[in-house]
Design an enzyme around this catalytic site. Sequence first.
Site: not given
Ligand code: RTP
Ligand code: MG
Length: 141
Positions: A11, A51, A59, A87, A93, A104, A114, A117, A128
């Site tokens: 990112k 996304y 968010f 992962r 996250t 991370r 963070n 992705h 994707e």
């Molecule tokens: P990513 O898709 O970026 O790999 O991240 P992830 O699976 O670990 O998390 P995901 O639930 O898919 O959320 C995508 C991105 O949104 C932001 N986020 N912010 N403020 C919040 O509660 C919140 N939850 C998610 C994070 O930047 C996350 O990477």
């Molecule tokens: Mg995700």
Amino acid sequence: MALERTLSIIKPDAVAKNVIGEIYTRFEKAGLKVVASKMKQLSKAEAEGFYAVHRERPFFNALVEFMISGPVMIQVLEGEGAVLKNRDLMGATNPKEAAAGTIRADFADSIDANAVHGSDSLENAAVEIAYFFPATDVYAR
Ligand code: RTP
Ligand code: MG
């Protein structure tokens, strides 16, 4: 375990920190091969589309603005159990909850910025990967 491919994005925060190489080294040391890669400034539409599953989340706008705040490094990783392996390398996250030694934990500043992705399932990985790479730009190695 099966040979899998997953989509990874370094990112804008991690690109700005100049840690692309350090993150690639972690992939390689874990047995993941980079089989496609490109640096790209995402458009707003591209980030929103990528996304789209989070469209209704509070968010979403912040996530999209962050993802277009600078160039990202996008890669396809291939290896045994690549989806889960990536992962695991990424960590939780929220970097405050990420296990020590994960990407991370070491490079991310906040839940918004963070660092990386990674696809969260084999099914999403295929979608994707196709979102960013034509099949001819992914190299069997
Ligand atoms: P990513 O898709 O970026 O790999 O991240 P992830 O699976 O670990 O998390 P995901 O639930 O898919 O959320 C995508 C991105 O949104 C932001 N986020 N912010 N403020 C919040 O509660 C919140 N939850 C998610 C994070 O930047 C996350 O990477
Ligand atoms: Mg995700």
